[in-house]
Scaffold this active site. Structure first.
Site, PDB file in Angstrom:
ATOM      1  N   GLY A 262      10.156  -0.258 -11.395  1.00 25.40           N
ATOM      2  CA  GLY A 262       9.310   0.259 -10.323  1.00 25.40           C
ATOM      3  C   GLY A 262       9.370  -0.760  -9.208  1.00 25.40           C
ATOM      4  O   GLY A 262       8.937  -1.896  -9.389  1.00 25.40           O
ATOM      5  N   THR A 263       9.910  -0.420  -8.081  1.00 26.19           N
ATOM      6  CA  THR A 263      10.573  -1.425  -7.280  1.00 26.19           C
ATOM      7  C   THR A 263      10.690  -1.027  -5.829  1.00 26.19           C
ATOM      8  O   THR A 263      10.294   0.059  -5.442  1.00 26.19           O
ATOM      9  CB  THR A 263      11.993  -1.607  -7.856  1.00 26.19           C
ATOM     10  OG1 THR A 263      12.682  -2.594  -7.135  1.00 26.19           O
ATOM     11  CG2 THR A 263      12.772  -0.328  -7.731  1.00 26.19           C
TER      12      THR A 263
END
Length: 236
Positions: A21-22
């Protein structure tokens, strides 16, 4: 969930897949491409790795930014590297360690699209070759393929798309492109809880590629954050 036996006593929230998650992004500039990413890897609400590397070298002139499931994207990248190496072995007019950026993007797209029901993987391919120069390709969830001057991916992209659309300029210099990518990722880190850690940059051009890492105290501050001089004094 993900084959974790209940007898192990693992907390249910840790059954989730390790996710990048970035915030990942790439942009073409006059003479090359800049790829950037944060370094936070999470498992649900737990930060599994605060200094992961989401920018992976496929060949000397082509790199991949990865978002989604860490396991999925790592394996896709490994498959792509092997396929590209096999392809280059059959070519007589190819420099060792080099590849056509468009070919790498298409191989990645075929793997992503052919397994779209099984993968949670969003990727960006960026690179430079003698045929078409600097190129950026976005491969979001589902496996579509789009060539764009810049692209953004990951959970942090929702916070910065408007800023990127408003501030992007074609034919930026290398320094301007690196500063633009750094600023965009720092904004996403400030707003997105799933993005954080250091900012990693990879700049690809005719003469090779170069890596750079910016630690948190080196990130540009958002309007509601402490200015850099205050963060320096706290760090000291």
């Amino acid at each position: 969930a993900y084959g974790v036996p209940p007898a192990l006593g693992v907390s249910p929230e840790l059954h989730e897949a390790v996710s990048t998650g970035t915030t990942i992004m790439a942009c073409a500039y006059k003479g090359g491409v800049v790829l950037g990413a944060d370094s936070r890897t999470s498992t649900g609400n737990y930060i599994a790795n605060r200094a992961s590397d989401k920018i992976t070298c496929v060949t000397d002139n082509v790199w991949m930014c990865r978002s989604g499931s860490a396991a999925d994207t790592q394996n896709v990248c490994a498959y792509v590297k092997n396929l590209v190496e096999e392809h280059n072995m059959q070519r007589t007019n190819c420099d060792p360690g080099m590849a056509d950026v468009k070919m790498v993007a298409n191989v990645t797209m075929q793997l992503a699209y052919g397994n779209k029901d099984k993968l949670s993987a969003g990727m960006i391919i960026g690179g430079w070759d003698a045929k078409e120069g600097a190129q950026v390709y976005g491969i979001p969830l589902g496996g579509s393929l789009t060539r764009t001057p810049f692209t953004v991916g990951g959970s942090g992209s929702a916070y910065i798309y408007g800023w990127c659309d408003n501030t992007f300029r074609e034919d930026m210099s290398r320094e301007e492109a690196e500063a633009w990518v750094t600023r965009a990722i720092s904004l996403a880190i400030a707003r997105d809880a799933s993005s954080g850690g250091v900012i990693r940059l990879v700049t690809i051009h005719e003469h090779g590629s170069e890596r750079k890492m910016l630690q948190p105290h080196e990130h540009p501050a958002c309007h509601d954050e402490l200015p850099a001089r205050c963060r320096e004094s706290i760090k000291a």
